[in-house]
Write a protein that holds these residues in place. Structure first.
Motif, PDB file in Angstrom:
ATOM      1  N   ALA A   1       0.843  -1.200   0.000  1.00 10.57           N
ATOM      2  CA  ALA A   1       0.000   0.000   0.000  1.00 10.57           C
ATOM      3  C   ALA A   1       0.872   1.243   0.000  1.00 10.57           C
ATOM      4  N   ALA A   2       1.925   1.248   0.813  1.00  8.53           N
ATOM      5  CA  ALA A   2       2.804   2.415   0.885  1.00  8.53           C
ATOM      6  C   ALA A   2       3.482   2.647  -0.464  1.00  8.53           C
TER       7      ALA A   2
ATOM      8  N   VAL B   1       3.077   5.828  -3.072  1.00  4.16           N
ATOM      9  CA  VAL B   1       4.150   6.687  -3.594  1.00  4.16           C
ATOM     10  C   VAL B   1       3.961   6.894  -5.090  1.00  4.16           C
ATOM     11  N   VAL B   2       3.670   5.810  -5.797  1.00  6.38           N
ATOM     12  CA  VAL B   2       3.487   5.902  -7.255  1.00  6.38           C
ATOM     13  C   VAL B   2       2.310   6.813  -7.586  1.00  6.38           C
ATOM     14  N   LEU B   3       1.183   6.579  -6.897  1.00  6.87           N
ATOM     15  CA  LEU B   3      -0.016   7.376  -7.183  1.00  6.87           C
ATOM     16  C   LEU B   3       0.194   8.839  -6.800  1.00  6.87           C
TER      17      LEU B   3
ATOM     18  N   LEU C   1      10.658  16.314  -1.597  1.00  4.93           N
ATOM     19  CA  LEU C   1      10.211  17.238  -0.552  1.00  4.93           C
ATOM     20  C   LEU C   1       9.317  16.531   0.462  1.00  4.93           C
ATOM     21  N   LEU C   2       8.491  15.638  -0.065  1.00  3.86           N
ATOM     22  CA  LEU C   2       7.503  14.986   0.783  1.00  3.86           C
ATOM     23  C   LEU C   2       8.151  13.963   1.721  1.00  3.86           C
TER      24      LEU C   2
ATOM     25  N   GLY D   1      -4.699  15.485   3.822  1.00  2.00           N
ATOM     26  CA  GLY D   1      -5.849  14.584   3.948  1.00  2.00           C
ATOM     27  C   GLY D   1      -5.958  13.647   2.760  1.00  2.00           C
ATOM     28  N   THR D   2      -5.659  14.180   1.571  1.00  2.00           N
ATOM     29  CA  THR D   2      -5.731  13.356   0.371  1.00  2.00           C
ATOM     30  C   THR D   2      -4.739  12.197   0.463  1.00  2.00           C
ATOM     31  N   LEU D   3      -3.506  12.524   0.883  1.00  2.00           N
ATOM     32  CA  LEU D   3      -2.484  11.485   0.963  1.00  2.00           C
ATOM     33  C   LEU D   3      -2.831  10.462   2.037  1.00  2.00           C
TER      34      LEU D   3
END
Lengths: 361, 515
Positions: free
Chosen positions: A21-22, A26-28, A46-47, A324-326
């Motif tokens: 899932a992680a 990352v890809v999405l 950055l993230l 929130g999206t992430l």
């Protein structure tokens, strides 16, 4: 290709699924950045990497991790007992209110006893707030998913009323916030960063939660009640005890997280003291497979998302709702990946597996 | 037995042919080169111990499991049955042993859902009533399923299949919850279906039943076909030997020497917890040390309530139940267990054991005391030792103490639970349906264990719907009907038919009409 039910859930997949899932997330996320016309590699750096580039960054990560870890441990204990506490946010808030109230009441006076008192009041505030849904569940059979969720809004309104009204700082230029807490009521910081010792308390809470669940009779009763309520009744384990114990532990941990936040980095009461830690902790609990040590890792990941999203907002002017999206994407992908725990992928036209008959006794 | 099987029509082409079907799960070979042939109008028995591969075989036929090798032919053509919908489209219906129904919905709503949801429940209700009447399966379509006993729920399942007018009906141990009379009327249903041309694949373990009902039998052992036979022409012993692979020991009856009264139930009256449960009315009986008291009755006549009251899951007036001299009616399960009461519940997984937990953790479910617990902490070593002892002493086939309960076959799990309760050396043991759905080998072992416990001086209350079982092990039998318990009568003074009639209570006349 289709899914076939496994005869037993895969233990390996239980831990591969969150990683899957992680990785997918990352890809999405990269695709999302591309859609936002941002260089995905720069944004991902950055993230996920920039926040960890300095010692101060790591301290900030630990600071953000603390409330997530505390709340998620409580939620996980509850879910293991089939008590669904969605109210960590409210318990966090009421912990901050109760502890903050003591800090404000004692004013600038005080000695060594102030901080323990403030922390104890925070824990008690969270527990008291969690006791309401516990009593409602036992007395009125009201489901805790609804009551804990609704009480979050009540808690938020109480805090808001206090800082707009009776507890507003008279010298605060009419800003809705309390006086800043006295030094005696404020947590010490470590190594010149904003990190407080509560981080280590949280890190210690994880093995304690593990010990409770895996090695005590109380934890055993909680797990049996969660997995098979009829077996718990048969064995004679008290259903009330399960509800009380799991909600009070969760409330106490969330209350500690709340008071640690306002007596720590924030230093006063204000209308917004949590960027949704109590809700994010639900994701953390499931991402960590409801296992204390998994939750430590998951809370670090979630803290990183919070920090990284702040960075994105500052450097690339991306909206804060990205956090929130992430988070949502991560939970969504985890739930999707979890299908593989109970099922396996079967390729329809796969040749029949050669097997050695007679290997069964 | 009054009815002898009607000869199957001599239809040449088989309806269903299974050739070389194999399936393995991980390291376990569930089915290896299984051959099976069922013709129209035939009642075909599928026999075997638990774990022999009967379930896997029928699950492949019903499209729930994909075979690794081999093929299934339907009406002469090779078919691939991808899912139960495909199976139903061919005309295959199945009644599961552990069926799942929506408890909060009515009978008609459940059947409507089972039929694909195209028909509205209200429109179906008259058809359900008609089918029910035609086959003598008394069920009210408007009742909610959570009110129904296991036996009644099974009738709903059978009805659901009959509504689809199947060409092949698969039944997995259907009589395990029925009285002899009910079983006879079920057999009448099945015989009528067979005469109408429907083929029936009947998984069973009561050999006498199979000998009166079935035209042919396929016996499975360890995933392979151990033999086929005409069950009418071989003795039950031969059948059992074919299943188990070696000679069976008959349960040894002890010389019965009842001691002093050890359990006294007097005027136990209890309103049901569920508004549609059965109220217990002035239940009274005495149990002596060394005695086995059988409580017979059709499911839904207060068994659940009586067991809950005796085990302490529901409290009553303290003096209503006495263990020795101690009034225990007001004590909970933990305190009663400490006083010397053991309880083997009806449901294995989810009640007697937790499916997801290991045997070590299941062994301590009712044993949370020294030596497994010290100072609020679980001593893992002691818990594992306890489980290991139970596995060895009661010959439980399991991968080890770390194996989850769900990985054991029903019979082995039941042996583990029975073992756990016996190992606690209770003064009084309650056993609910102790051999329900358990294979022949385990059944013999469990009954023997109960007989041995009684011989050692404990008193045992066995609640069961299997009259043959009660007649085999009980000293006295009392019948529970509509929440009232009849007089406990020594087995030597009873006949199967008399108890069966008493079990149906006021419904005796109806039952005879239906049969």
């Amino acid at each position: 290709m289709r899914l076939e039910k496994r005869e037993a859930p895969s233990a390996a997949m239980l831990w591969v699924a969150p990683l899957l899932a992680a990785a997918t997330s990352v890809v999405l996320t990269g695709l999302l950045f591309t859609a936002l016309r941002v260089n995905p590699f720069a944004a991902l750096r950055l993230l996920y990497l920039a926040p960890l580039a300095s010692a101060n960054g790591v301290a900030e990560l630990a600071l953000k991790m603390t409330p997530l870890l505390l709340c998620a441990l409580g939620i996980a204990i509850g879910v293991r007992a089939n008590v669904w506490n969605i109210g960590a946010e409210g318990q966090f808030t009421m912990g901050a209110v109760a502890g903050g109230g003591i800090a404000l009441a004692l004013g600038p006076a005080g000695g060594w006893y102030v901080l323990p008192l403030v922390l104890a009041a925070g824990i008690a505030g969270g527990m008291a707030w969690a006791a309401i849904p516990a009593a409602l569940r036992i007395g009125a059979n009201a489901h805790e998913i609804l009551t804990t969720l609704m009480l979050n809004y009540v808690a938020q309104d109480i805090l808001s009323w206090l800082v707009h009204g009776p507890w507003r700082d008279p010298q605060g230029f009419n800003f809705p916030q309390s006086r800043t807490f006295a030094d005696a009521a404020t947590l010490p910081t470590l190594w010149g960063t904003r990190l407080t010792p509560i981080f280590f308390v949280a890190m210690l809470a994880a093995p304690c939660a593990w010990l409770l669940l895996q090695h005590t009779t109380a934890g055993y009763r909680l797990r049996v009640a969660g997995l098979a309520p009829a077996a718990a009744r048969y064995a004679g384990f008290s259903a009330r005890g399960t509800v009380w114990l799991s909600l009070l532990i969760a409330g106490g941990l969330a209350g500690l997280a709340g008071i640690a936040e306002v007596a720590g980095p924030i230093g006063q009461l204000m209308p917004t003291i949590s960027p949704g830690y109590g809700y994010a902790a639900i994701i953390v609990a499931f991402l960590g497979r409801l296992e204390p040590f998994g939750i430590v890792v998951a809370s670090a990941l979630m803290a990183l998302l919070y920090l990284g999203a702040d960075g994105l907002q500052m450097h690339l002017q991306l909206p804060l709702s990205l956090t929130g999206t992430l988070q949502g994407m991560l939970l969504f992908l985890l739930l999707a990946a979890d299908v593989l725990v109970a099922n396996r992928v079967v390729w329809r036209r796969a040749p029949a597996a050669a097997h050695a008959p007679g290997s069964m006794r | 037995m009054p009815d002898s099987p009607t000869p199957p029509p001599q239809a040449a082409a088989p309806l269903l042919t299974v050739r070389g079907l194999s399936k393995r799960f991980g390291a376990v070979v569930a089915n290896a080169d299984v051959e099976l042939s069922v013709i129209r109008g035939e009642i075909h028995a599928l026999l075997g111990e638990n774990g022999a591969g009967k379930s896997t075989l029928v699950r492949m036929i019903y499209g729930l499991v994909t075979p690794d090798a081999g093929r299934i032919e339907w009406e002469g053509h090779a078919v691939s049955i991808a899912d139960p919908n495909a199976a139903r489209a061919l005309g295959i219906g199945m009644v599961f042993q552990h069926f799942s129904q929506f408890e909060t919905l009515t009978v008609a709503e459940n059947i409507a859902l089972g039929l694909g949801g195209r028909d509205l429940p209200d429109a179906l209700a008259p058809r359900i009533r008609e089918t029910a009447r035609r086959y003598g399966l008394a069920v009210d379509p408007n009742r909610h399923v959570f009110h129904l006993s296991v036996g009644e729920r099974q009738r709903v399942e059978i009805l659901r299949c009959l509504m689809q007018a199947p060409k092949l009906l698969i039944l997995d141990e259907p009589t395990s919850v029925l009285t002899p009379q009910e079983a006879q009327s079920l057999f009448a249903v099945l015989r009528r279906l067979a005469e109408e041309g429907c083929a029936i694949l009947y998984i069973g373990h009561k050999l006498e039943e199979i000998r009166t009902l079935c035209h042919s039998a396929t016996v499975l052992r360890a995933g392979r076909v151990a033999g086929t036979c005409d069950p009418r022409r071989v003795s039950p012993r031969e059948l059992a030997t074919m299943m188990v692979g070696n000679e069976l020991a008959e349960p040894r009856r002890r010389t019965h020497q009842p001691g002093q009264v050890i359990l006294t139930v007097s005027d136990l009256t209890l309103e049901p917890g569920d508004p549609h449960g059965i109220p217990l009315q002035k239940i009274r009986f005495e149990l002596r040390a060394g005695e086995i008291l059988g409580i017979a009755g059709v499911a839904g006549n207060g068994q659940k309530e009586l067991l809950a009251a005796l085990s302490g899951e529901r409290l009553s007036k303290p003096s209503a139940i006495r263990l020795g001299a101690e009034a225990i009616g007001g004590l909970g399960p933990v305190a009663r267990r400490r006083a010397g009461l053991g309880f083997i519940p009806e449901e294995r997984l989810g009640r007697g054991a937790v499916a997801e937990l290991s045997l070590a953790e299941n062994g301590m479910l009712t044993r949370l005391a020294s030596p497994v617990v010290a100072g609020g902490l679980v001593r893992r070593g002691a818990a594992r030792a306890l489980a290991r002892r139970l596995i060895e002493r009661f010959k439980v086939r399991a991968a080890g103490v770390g194996a989850p309960a769900a990985s054991l076959s029903g019979g082995n799990m039941q042996k583990f639970i029975v073992g756990r309760e016996l190992d606690a050396r209770p003064l009084v043991l309650l056993a609910a349906h102790p051999t329900w759905g358990v294979d022949v080998g385990a059944t013999v072992a469990i009954r023997q264990a109960l007989l041995d416990l009684a011989a050692a001086g404990a008193g045992i209350v066995v609640v069961s719907e299997d009259l043959a079982e009660l007649f085999e092990i009980a000293d006295r039998i009392a019948v529970l009907s509509s929440g009232r318990l009849g007089e406990a009568v020594p087995v030597s003074q009873l006949t199967l038919e008399a108890v069966g009639l008493q079990m149906t209570g006021h419904g005796a006349a109806e039952c005879l009409d239906a049969a």
